[in-house]
Design a protein around this motif. Structure first.
Motif, PDB file in Angstrom:
ATOM      1  N   ASP A 255      -2.238   5.034   1.205  1.00  0.00           N
ATOM      2  CA  ASP A 255      -1.290   4.480   0.244  1.00  0.00           C
ATOM      3  C   ASP A 255      -1.942   4.438  -1.143  1.00  0.00           C
ATOM      4  O   ASP A 255      -2.979   3.802  -1.304  1.00  0.00           O
ATOM      5  CB  ASP A 255      -0.895   3.061   0.676  1.00  0.00           C
ATOM      6  N   LEU A 258      -2.690   1.041  -2.353  1.00  0.00           N
ATOM      7  CA  LEU A 258      -3.925   0.425  -1.855  1.00  0.00           C
ATOM      8  C   LEU A 258      -5.022   0.531  -2.902  1.00  0.00           C
ATOM      9  O   LEU A 258      -5.796  -0.404  -3.113  1.00  0.00           O
ATOM     10  CB  LEU A 258      -4.359   1.107  -0.554  1.00  0.00           C
ATOM     11  N   HIS A 261      -4.493  -2.221  -5.408  1.00  0.00           N
ATOM     12  CA  HIS A 261      -4.877  -3.542  -4.899  1.00  0.00           C
ATOM     13  C   HIS A 261      -6.397  -3.707  -4.952  1.00  0.00           C
ATOM     14  O   HIS A 261      -6.908  -4.721  -5.429  1.00  0.00           O
ATOM     15  CB  HIS A 261      -4.394  -3.718  -3.463  1.00  0.00           C
ATOM     16  N   LEU A 324       6.172  -4.191  -5.307  1.00  0.00           N
ATOM     17  CA  LEU A 324       5.640  -5.238  -4.441  1.00  0.00           C
ATOM     18  C   LEU A 324       6.805  -5.971  -3.788  1.00  0.00           C
ATOM     19  O   LEU A 324       7.892  -6.044  -4.362  1.00  0.00           O
ATOM     20  CB  LEU A 324       4.835  -6.254  -5.264  1.00  0.00           C
ATOM     21  N   ALA A 328       5.418 -11.404  -3.017  1.00  0.00           N
ATOM     22  CA  ALA A 328       4.176 -11.120  -3.741  1.00  0.00           C
ATOM     23  C   ALA A 328       4.387 -11.275  -5.242  1.00  0.00           C
ATOM     24  O   ALA A 328       3.530 -11.835  -5.942  1.00  0.00           O
ATOM     25  CB  ALA A 328       3.678  -9.718  -3.414  1.00  0.00           C
TER      26      ALA A 328
ATOM     27  N   GLY B  97     -10.439  -5.060   4.093  1.00  0.00           N
ATOM     28  CA  GLY B  97      -9.175  -5.318   3.391  1.00  0.00           C
ATOM     29  C   GLY B  97      -8.292  -4.080   3.402  1.00  0.00           C
ATOM     30  O   GLY B  97      -7.081  -4.166   3.647  1.00  0.00           O
ATOM     31  N   ALA B  98      -8.901  -2.920   3.157  1.00  0.00           N
ATOM     32  CA  ALA B  98      -8.131  -1.669   3.171  1.00  0.00           C
ATOM     33  C   ALA B  98      -7.530  -1.442   4.551  1.00  0.00           C
ATOM     34  O   ALA B  98      -6.353  -1.092   4.685  1.00  0.00           O
ATOM     35  CB  ALA B  98      -9.037  -0.498   2.785  1.00  0.00           C
ATOM     36  N   TYR B 101      -4.659  -3.869   5.093  1.00  0.00           N
ATOM     37  CA  TYR B 101      -3.505  -3.533   4.251  1.00  0.00           C
ATOM     38  C   TYR B 101      -2.744  -2.352   4.852  1.00  0.00           C
ATOM     39  O   TYR B 101      -1.513  -2.380   4.965  1.00  0.00           O
ATOM     40  CB  TYR B 101      -3.972  -3.198   2.834  1.00  0.00           C
ATOM     41  N   THR B 104      -1.058  -3.582   8.185  1.00  0.00           N
ATOM     42  CA  THR B 104      -0.049  -4.630   8.086  1.00  0.00           C
ATOM     43  C   THR B 104       1.107  -4.232   7.184  1.00  0.00           C
ATOM     44  O   THR B 104       2.247  -4.601   7.434  1.00  0.00           O
ATOM     45  CB  THR B 104      -0.698  -5.928   7.536  1.00  0.00           C
ATOM     46  N   PHE B 105       0.805  -3.512   6.106  1.00  0.00           N
ATOM     47  CA  PHE B 105       1.845  -3.223   5.121  1.00  0.00           C
ATOM     48  C   PHE B 105       2.200  -1.739   5.051  1.00  0.00           C
ATOM     49  O   PHE B 105       3.344  -1.356   5.284  1.00  0.00           O
ATOM     50  CB  PHE B 105       1.427  -3.714   3.737  1.00  0.00           C
ATOM     51  N   ALA B 106       1.217  -0.902   4.724  1.00  0.00           N
ATOM     52  CA  ALA B 106       1.533   0.472   4.337  1.00  0.00           C
ATOM     53  C   ALA B 106       2.255   1.236   5.449  1.00  0.00           C
ATOM     54  O   ALA B 106       3.299   1.856   5.220  1.00  0.00           O
ATOM     55  CB  ALA B 106       0.253   1.194   3.922  1.00  0.00           C
TER      56      ALA B 106
END
Lengths: 544, 286
Positions: A255, A258, A261, A324, A328, B97-98, B101, B104-106
Motif C-alpha cells: 500500500d 503505508l 503512515h 483515511l 482516523a 507496524g507495517a 497495517y 488489518t487495513f490494506a
C-alpha cells in the motif's frame, strides 16, 4: 570529577603506547586539520557542527533561491521542471537534515556540558563520530545531483511510488546517505541523553536544569524513537527499488499509503525535533533580557514533554486527503488541536515573563521576540490546517508552505540565530557587533515576512506546491515572495560577517556577558577555555 | 553525578576513519545496486568498518582494564547501550507496524471490506487472506505454500529461549566468580546461536526452493523476509558479540563486579530473543 587526562595517568606507564587511539592520546593535541578530525572536545565538535550547518544553510538557501528565481514570473524561464523538482527536494532535505538539525546539535554540544557543569559529553569519541558522519552523508546526497537522471525529485517527503517506481536511479544513493545521517542523529542523541542524565554537577536535580537542557533531553528522546522508523521506511523503499518487494505497491498487496503512515510517524516528531530546542533557547534569552526569572518553569517542562508525547499521535494530519477512514480523520484532527494547549502554555509563559520586566533589546533578544510573534503566526496557521475539512482546501497549496516556513524560518532558524548571538560572547570572548547585528535582524525580519506572508494568500487562492509555473493571478504574490527571498538570503551574508568579525575581535566580554544571565555557563571565563568544569562546580539552586 | 574522575579521551582517529569507512561501504553498496559493479569497494568498506570497530573497542577495553573508568563512566555506557537498544526496538516497531497495517487495513480494504473498501474497485476479483497466497495483480506470483509454525519455527523459538537461559546462567556464574561456569554456559549459548542461524538458513532455502516464498512473492514474502531477515542479521551480530565475549572471558578480562561489556552483550541478546517471540507469534503463528 576532574577528567583523568591520559598524560597524568598511571596507565601510560603500564601499557605499551602502540595502540592507535592510545598512542595519539598520549601526545599533545595535534595541530592543523588533524586537530579537528581527531578531536573529542565538546566545544570543538560543537563548532564543527555549527560551521557545517552554516555552510549547508547557504547551499540549501541557494537551492531555494533557484526555486524563487524560477517563480519570480509565471512561465518557465530559468530551469526545466525536472531540475526545479530536484531543487525543491534538495532544499528541503538539506535544510531539515543538514542545516537545522546539526545547528541545534552544535548548540547542544557547546552548551549542555557548560549548562550542567560537566567536563565534556558523556561519550566524547562517539560525539566526534556523530559529527563526521554528516559531511560524508551530505556529500553523498549532494553528489546525486550529478548522477545520470539527476538527484531526488520527489519532494523532501519522498512519497512512494514517486520515490520508488518512478524515481531516478540515484534514489538508492539518496537512501544510503540518509541512513548515514540517521546513524549520526541516533548516536548524537544517545550521547546527549547520557550526558544530561549522568553528567550533571552534584546537586543539580532534573528540575534545576536550564530549559535548553530540558528541551534537548526530550528532543533527543524523540530522535532515538523516530530516526529508526525513518531508517525502516527507507529500507523498505530500498527493497522495493532493488529487490522486487511490494511494500508500497498494491499490485502485490502492499500500500503506498503505508509509506505515508511510516514516514509521518517519523516526520511529525521530526518537526518537533526542529522546534523544541528552539523553545529552550528562547526560554533562556527572554528571562535574561527581561531581567526576570522565567515564568512557569515547571509548566514549561511539562508542556515540552506533553508536546513530545502528543507528537506520536498526530502523524496522519499530514494525510487528511489521502483517503483515511472518518474515525482516523477525527482522531488525528482532535489530537492535533490538543497540541495547541501546551504550545499556548509556552507562549503565555514567555509573554508573562516579559510582563513588567526591565527589557532591553540586545540582538539575541530581538531574534527571540521575533520568534515569539512569528512562530505564533506559524502555530495559528497550523491550527487552521489541523481542521480536517478545512485542510481539504489547504492541502498541497502554498498555504502549507507558508505555515511550515513560518515555524521553521522565523521559528527554528531565528532561535538558532538568537542562540548564536546569545552565546557568541561565551565562545569568542567578544560581543557581536551590535549595529551589524541589528541590520541583520531587521533585514531578516522584513525579508522573511515578504517571502512567506504572501504565500498564505497565494495558497488560499489555490496555488499548488511544488510547481515551476503557475496561473497569472498568482503573479503578484510570487513576485513579492521572490524579492523577499533574495533579500532574506542576502541578509544572511551580514550574519556571516558578524560571526567572522566577532571571532576576530570586538568588544571584550566578561564571564557573565549579559547582566540578567543566570545559568552555569556564565560562571566560566569568556571565551570558555578548552576544558571547563574539570572539577564539578558547586551548584547554587535558585527557586523557580 | 559523582565526585570521582571522568575519563575524557584527548583524541582518537577511529571516529573519522569509521565515518570514511561507512561512507565507502555505502558508496560501494549503491554502486552494486544501481550500476551492478563496485563489489570490491563495498567489501573494502565493510572490512574497514569492521576493522575500525575492532580497533575502537580494543581501545575501550584497554582503557577499562587500565582502570581509567569510574562508576560514572560505567553509567554512561549503561545509558548508551540502553538507549541504543531502544532505538533498535523502534526499528523493528516500524516493521511490525507495517505488518499490522497491511493485515488489518490494506488487504481488507482491497477486498472491499471496511471504511476504505472502495479500494476493491482496483482488482474486483481479489480476495484478502493471510498469508496472502494470491496477490491482487495476477502479474505478481504469490507463494505456493506456507510454513507450519510448529516445525522449524517452533524449534528455533525453543533454541532462542534456551539460549537466553544459558546466557543468564553464564552471567550468574560471572557474578559469583565462577569463570569455568561462565565459559561453559557462554559456549553453549554460542552453539545455540549458531544452530538458530543454521536452521534459519535451511528455512530460507526451503522458502525459496519449495514454498515459493520469495522477496517478490507479494506482500507476504516481503514482510516475511523483512522481519526474519533483519532479525537474523541481528542474531548474527549478537552471536559475534557473544563470541568476542567468550574470548574475553577466556582471557580473564571480567571480574565479578566489573563486566559491563558482558552485561551489554546479554542485554542485546535478550532483546534479539524478545523480537523473535514477536516474530514467532505474528509472522508464523497468527
Amino acid at each position: 570529577m576532574a577528567p583523568k587526562l591520559p598524560p597524568h595517568h598511571p596507565v601510560e606507564q603500564s601499557t605499551s603506547a602502540t595502540a592507535g587511539g592510545q598512542a595519539s592520546a598520549h601526545h599533545a593535541p595535534p595541530r592543523g586539520i588533524l586537530r579537528w578530525l581527531l578531536t573529542t572536545n565538546h566545544k570543538e565538535i560543537g563548532s564543527l557542527y555549527l560551521i557545517f550547518s552554516l555552510i549547508m544553510f547557504f547551499i540549501g538557501g541557494i537551492f531555494a533561491l533557484v526555486v524563487r528565481a524560477e517563480l519570480f514570473q509565471p512561465g518557465l524561464q530559468l530551469v526545466n521542471p525536472e531540475f526545479f523538482n530536484q531543487m525543491t527536494t534538495m532544499h528541503g532535505l538539506i535544510m531539515v537534515f543538514a542545516a537545522v538539525m546539526p545547528a541545534f546539535t552544535g548548540l547542544a554540544n557547546w552548551m549542555i556540558p557548560l549548562q550542567i557543569g560537566a567536563p565534556d559529553m558523556a561519550l566524547p569519541r562517539l560525539n566526534n563520530f556523530s559529527f563526521w558522519l554528516l559531511p560524508v552523508a551530505f556529500l553523498l546526497l549532494l553528489s546525486t545531483l550529478l548522477m545520470p537522471g539527476g538527484g531526488p525529485n520527489f519532494g523532501w517527503t519522498f512519497y512512494a511510488p514517486l520515490s520508488t517506481t518512478y524515481a531516478p536511479p540515484s534514489t538508492t544513493f539518496f537512501i544510503l546517505s540518509l541512513h548515514i545521517a540517521g546513524i549520526s542523529s541516533i548516536l548524537g542523541a544517545i550521547n546527549i541523553v547520557a550526558t544530561i542524565i549522568n553528567m550533571r554537577a552534584p546537586g543539580m536535580r532534573m528540575m534545576d536544569m536550564p530549559l535548553f537542557v530540558w528541551t534537548w533531553l526530550i528532543t533527543a528522546f524523540l530522535l532515538i524513537a523516530v530516526m529508526p522508523v525513518l531508517a525502516g521506511v527507507i529500507t523498505m523503499m530500498l527493497m522495493d527499488i532493488n529487490f522486487g518487494t511490494h511494500f508500497f505497491n498494491a499490485a502485490g498487496g502492499g500500500d503506498p499509503v503505508l509509506f505515508q503512515h511510516l514516514f509521518w510517524f517519523f516526520g511529525h516528531p521530526e518537526v518537533y525535533i526542529m522546534i523544541l530546542p528552539a523553545f529552550g533557547i528562547v526560554s533562556a534569552i527572554i528571562p535574561t533580557f527581561a531581567r526576570k526569572r522565567l515564568f512557569g518553569y515547571a509548566s514549561m517542562v511539562y508542556a515540552t514533554a506533553s508536546i513530545a508525547i502528543l507528537s506520536f499521535l498526530v502523524w496522519a494530519h499530514h494525510m487528511f486527503v489521502v483517503g483515511l477512514p472518518l474515525a482516523a480523520e477525527l482522531f488525528f484532527m482532535y489530537t492535533t488541536m490538543i497540541i495547541a494547549v501546551p504550545t499556548g502554555v509556552k507562549v503565555f509563559n514567555w509573554i508573562t515573563t516579559l510582563f513588567r520586566g526591565s527589557i532591553t533589546f540586545e540582538p539575541p533578544m530581538l531574534f527571540a521576540l521575533a520568534f515569539v510573534v512569528l512562530f505564533t503566526i506559524g502555530g495559528f496557521s497550523g491550527l487552521m490546517l489541523a481542521i480536517a475539512p478545512a485542510d481539504f482546501q489547504y492541502h498541497d497549496t502554498y498555504f502549507v508552505v507558508a505555515h511550515f516556513h513560518y515555524v521553521l524560518v522565523p521559528g527554528a532558524v531565528f532561535a538558532i540565530m538568537a542562540g548564536v548571538y546569545y552565546w557568541l560572547p561565551k565562545w569568542t570572548g567578544h560581543y557581536p557587533n551590535v549595529k551589524l547585528a541589528q541590520w541583520h535582524f531587521w533585514l531578516s525580519v522584513i525579508g522573511v515576512n515578504l517571502t512567506f506572508f504572501p504565500m498564505h494568500f497565494a495558497g488560499l487562492a489555490g496555488m499548488p506546491r511544488r510547481i515551476p509555473d503557475y496561473a497569472l493571478q498568482f503573479a503578484d504574490f510570487n513576485l513579492v515572495s521572490s524579492l523577499g527571498a533574495f533579500m532574506f538570503g542576502a541578509s544572511q551574508l551580514v550574519f556571516v560577517a558578524v560571526v567572522i568579525l566577532c571571532v576576530r575581535g570586538g568588544e571584550k566580554a566578561p564571564a557573565k556577558a549579559w547582566e540578567g544571565a543566570e545559568d552555569l555557563e556564565w560562571s566560566v571565563p569568556s571565551p570558555a577555555p578548552l576544558h571547563t568544569f574539570e572539577t564539578p562546580p558547586t551548584f547554587q539552586r535558585h527557586e523557580h | 553525578m559523582s565526585g570521582g574522575s571522568y575519563y575524557v579521551p584527548s583524541t582518537s582517529k577511529w571516529p573519522i576513519l569509521g565515518s570514511l569507512a561507512l561512507g565507502l561501504m555505502m558508496i560501494g553498496t549503491g554502486m552494486v545496486l544501481v550500476h551492478d559493479r563496485g563489489t570490491p569497494i563495498m567489501t573494502l568498506g565493510l572490512l574497514a568498518v569492521l576493522a575500525v570497530m575492532g580497533f575502537w573497542f580494543r581501545d575501550v577495553v584497554k582503557e577499562s582494564r587500565g582502570g581509567l573508568y569510574d562508576a560514572q563512566m560505567d553509567r554512561s555506557f549503561r545509558q548508551g547501550m540502553g538507549w541504543f537498544i531502544f532505538s533498535e526496538v523502534m526499528f523493528f516497531a516500524a516493521f511490525f507496524g507495517a505488518l499490522f497495517y497491511i493485515r488489518t487495513f490494506a488487504l481488507p480494504w482491497l477486498d472491499g471490506e471496511g471504511a476504505k473498501g472502495v479500494a476493491a474497485l482496483l482488482w474486483p476479483e481479489f480476495t484478502a487472506s493471510w498469508p496472502l497466497m494470491s496477490p491482487p495483480d495476477t502479474a505478481v506470483a504469490g507463494p505456493r505454500d506456507t510454513f507450519s509454525p510448529w516445525q522449524l519455527p517452533l524449534v528455533n523459538t525453543l533454541i532462542l529461549v534456551a539460549s537466553s537461559i544459558t546466557l543468564t546462567v553464564a552471567h550468574e556464574g560471572l557474578k559469583e566468580g565462577h569463570r569455568d561456569t561462565t565459559r561453559n554456559w557462554l559456549f553453549a549459548t554460542l552453539l545455540l546461536a549458531i544452530s538458530f542461524i543454521t536452521i534459519q538458513g535451511v528455512e530460507y532455502y526451503e522458502a525459496y526452493v519449495h514454498y515459493g516464498i520469495t522477496l517478490e512473492a507479494g506482500i507476504y514474502g516481503a514482510t516475511f523476509f523483512l522481519l526474519t531477515g533483519f532479525h537474523g542479521a541481528h542474531v548474527i551480530i549478537g552471536a559475534t558479540i557473544l563470541a568476542v565475549m567468550l574470548v574475553r572471558v577466556l582471557r580473564g578480562h571480567f571480574s565479578s563486579d566489573n563486566h559491563f561489556g558482558f552485561e551489554a552483550a546479554c542485554w542485546y541478546w535478550h532483546f534479539v530473543d524478545v523480537v523473535w517471540i514477536g516474530l514467532f507469534l505474528f509472522v508464523y503463528v497468527f
